[in-house]
Write a protein that holds these residues in place. Structure first.
Motif, PDB file in Angstrom:
ATOM      1  N   LYS A 188     -27.383  99.928  -6.740  1.00 40.95           N
ATOM      2  CA  LYS A 188     -28.377  98.389  -6.694  1.00 40.95           C
ATOM      3  C   LYS A 188     -29.806 100.054  -6.172  1.00 40.95           C
ATOM      4  CE  LYS A 188     -27.505  94.812  -4.500  1.00 40.95           C
ATOM      5  NZ  LYS A 188     -27.679  93.636  -2.741  1.00 40.95           N
ATOM      6  N   ARG A 221     -30.266 101.881  -9.620  1.00 36.35           N
ATOM      7  CA  ARG A 221     -30.947 101.050 -10.515  1.00 36.35           C
ATOM      8  C   ARG A 221     -32.344 101.269 -10.241  1.00 36.35           C
ATOM      9  NH1 ARG A 221     -31.139  94.707  -9.494  1.00 36.35           N
ATOM     10  NH2 ARG A 221     -31.452  94.895  -7.226  1.00 36.35           N
ATOM     11  N   THR A 248     -36.785  98.073  -6.213  1.00 40.31           N
ATOM     12  CA  THR A 248     -36.719  97.224  -7.216  1.00 40.31           C
ATOM     13  C   THR A 248     -35.699  96.239  -5.745  1.00 40.31           C
ATOM     14  OG1 THR A 248     -34.778  98.735  -7.229  1.00 40.31           O
ATOM     15  CG2 THR A 248     -36.588  98.271  -8.795  1.00 40.31           C
ATOM     16  N   THR A 249     -35.262  95.287  -6.051  1.00 38.79           N
ATOM     17  CA  THR A 249     -34.765  94.224  -5.398  1.00 38.79           C
ATOM     18  C   THR A 249     -34.557  93.106  -5.670  1.00 38.79           C
ATOM     19  OG1 THR A 249     -35.311  92.937  -2.913  1.00 38.79           O
ATOM     20  CG2 THR A 249     -37.270  93.159  -4.147  1.00 38.79           C
ATOM     21  N   GLY A 250     -33.361  92.544  -5.265  1.00 38.08           N
ATOM     22  CA  GLY A 250     -32.533  91.393  -5.481  1.00 38.08           C
ATOM     23  C   GLY A 250     -33.178  90.014  -4.778  1.00 38.08           C
ATOM     24  N   LYS A 251     -33.993  90.692  -3.900  1.00 41.12           N
ATOM     25  CA  LYS A 251     -34.065  89.388  -2.614  1.00 41.12           C
ATOM     26  C   LYS A 251     -35.814  89.461  -2.098  1.00 41.12           C
ATOM     27  CE  LYS A 251     -32.555  87.005   1.450  1.00 41.12           C
ATOM     28  NZ  LYS A 251     -31.814  86.304   2.779  1.00 41.12           N
ATOM     29  N   LEU A 253     -38.957  91.827  -8.435  1.00 40.51           N
ATOM     30  CA  LEU A 253     -38.190  91.493  -7.858  1.00 40.51           C
ATOM     31  C   LEU A 253     -37.043  90.816  -9.977  1.00 40.51           C
ATOM     32  CD1 LEU A 253     -36.150  89.356  -6.278  1.00 40.51           C
ATOM     33  CD2 LEU A 253     -38.023  87.760  -6.280  1.00 40.51           C
ATOM     34  N   ILE A 254     -36.080  91.009  -8.857  1.00 43.54           N
ATOM     35  CA  ILE A 254     -34.844  91.106  -9.787  1.00 43.54           C
ATOM     36  C   ILE A 254     -33.857  89.896  -9.897  1.00 43.54           C
ATOM     37  CG2 ILE A 254     -33.294  91.653 -11.386  1.00 43.54           C
ATOM     38  CD1 ILE A 254     -34.401  94.877 -10.515  1.00 43.54           C
ATOM     39  N   ASN A 255     -34.478  88.827 -10.486  1.00 46.22           N
ATOM     40  CA  ASN A 255     -32.907  87.770 -10.234  1.00 46.22           C
ATOM     41  C   ASN A 255     -32.614  87.626 -11.321  1.00 46.22           C
ATOM     42  OD1 ASN A 255     -35.603  85.917  -8.178  1.00 46.22           O
ATOM     43  ND2 ASN A 255     -36.748  86.027 -10.199  1.00 46.22           N
ATOM     44  N   GLU A 256     -30.791  87.136 -10.674  1.00 46.03           N
ATOM     45  CA  GLU A 256     -29.449  87.825 -11.726  1.00 46.03           C
ATOM     46  C   GLU A 256     -29.598  87.061 -11.915  1.00 46.03           C
ATOM     47  OE1 GLU A 256     -27.345  90.302  -9.987  1.00 46.03           O
ATOM     48  OE2 GLU A 256     -28.638  92.839 -10.119  1.00 46.03           O
ATOM     49  N   ASN A 313     -31.501  88.212 -16.670  1.00 45.96           N
ATOM     50  CA  ASN A 313     -32.141  88.076 -15.675  1.00 45.96           C
ATOM     51  C   ASN A 313     -34.017  88.438 -16.014  1.00 45.96           C
ATOM     52  OD1 ASN A 313     -30.148  88.826 -14.256  1.00 45.96           O
ATOM     53  ND2 ASN A 313     -30.436  91.419 -15.138  1.00 45.96           N
ATOM     54  N   TYR A 322     -37.681  88.647 -14.154  1.00 48.71           N
ATOM     55  CA  TYR A 322     -38.514  89.635 -13.255  1.00 48.71           C
ATOM     56  C   TYR A 322     -39.845  88.832 -12.306  1.00 48.71           C
ATOM     57  CZ  TYR A 322     -35.214  92.151 -15.836  1.00 48.71           C
ATOM     58  OH  TYR A 322     -33.885  92.866 -16.266  1.00 48.71           O
TER      59      TYR A 322
END
Length: 278
Positions: free
Chosen positions: A66, A69, A176-179, A214-217, A222, A224
């Motif tokens: 992370k 990234r 950058t974050t996933g949440k 925000l990166i929604n996997e 993905n 964004y």
């Protein structure tokens, strides 16, 4: 007046790590407060954050996809702003075929994504997302080093760090974050440290933005989203808070002095050449 001794050197994101340690109960509750089978107890999580902070102070190398990234995306944005190739990693455009049947049947190759190879990892970001960020920072100066002295009851402390993007009237930090939830970075310290450093150096800049990707996997690919958190530095309000936080970190460090192996934090080691990012 006799000069006070410069006793400590703290980089900005170290203050964030200390905040995570202090807020470990809130972080634990956010992730596992309603879990019937949490991976660890709250006490174990608090101890984990304590050990992570000590590792951070000692600059123990760690591997994080992370973090890599975020570094890769930041470097892509900086390269687009400056219009030059990266010296840190390999960055390439990804082109895909496109046929506009309204005008011609001839196939065109258009840039649809940008790929960065960093730390033996490959990261791909849509070109429109990369351009959205770089366009927003048009005219910015990337990766600006700043420092300032903060007086405390334990002596003077040098605060330093690299801000991501410096605009004529504002400071910007890319995340950058996933949440994400609103106000995610309100308890971070970069939006206080960096304006303090710049104002101490004579630059009257108080506006600060966290620009968040925000990166929604998803299995299907993905998606964004982008968000902004804006903060205004007010010296009379924020410097006392900063001083209190720094003094608490000093107390933590002195309490754990026997396990601290990197002496730079005590201003007992001077690097040659240009300053390191941390």
């Amino acid at each position: 007046m006799k000069n006070r001794q410069l006793n400590y050197l703290f980089y900005a994101t170290l203050l964030d790590s200390f905040q995570d340690y202090l807020s470990s109960d809130k972080i634990y509750s956010e992730y596992w407060g309603f879990s019937e089978n949490p991976p660890m107890t709250e006490e174990e999580f608090h101890e984990k954050k304590r050990l992570e902070l000590i590792d951070k102070i000692n600059r123990v190398p760690f591997d994080s996809e992370k973090a890599d990234r975020g570094t890769a995306f930041n470097e892509i944005v900086d390269c687009l702003i400056l219009g030059k190739n990266s010296e840190k990693m390999q960055i390439k455009s990804i082109k895909t075929p496109y046929t506009n049947h309204s005008y011609t049947a001839e196939t065109e190759w258009r840039v649809t994504a940008i790929k960065a190879n960093y730390n033996n990892r490959e990261f791909v970001f849509p070109v429109d997302v990369c351009r959205e960020f770089s366009g927003y920072y048009k005219g910015a100066i990337p990766q600006v080093y700043c420092e300032a002295i903060l007086p405390t009851r334990y002596g003077d402390v040098k605060l330093y760090g690299y801000l991501d993007e410096l605009m004529p009237a504002s400071i910007h930090d890319i995340k950058t974050t996933g949440k994400y939830s609103a106000g995610k970075f309100k308890n971070h310290w970069q939006h206080i440290v960096y304006p303090y450093c710049l104002q101490s150096d004579g630059s009257d800049i108080s506006d600060f933005e966290y620009n968040i990707l925000l990166i929604n996997e998803r299995v299907s690919g993905n998606t964004y989203e982008t968000f902004t958190e804006h903060y205004a530095f007010v010296s009379g309000r924020d410097v006392p808070k900063l001083t209190e936080h720094v003094e608490s970190l000093i107390e933590f460090i002195e309490m754990h002095r026997d396990v601290i192996t990197d002496l730079k934090i005590f201003n007992k080691h001077v690097d040659s050449g240009s300053p390191n990012k941390n």
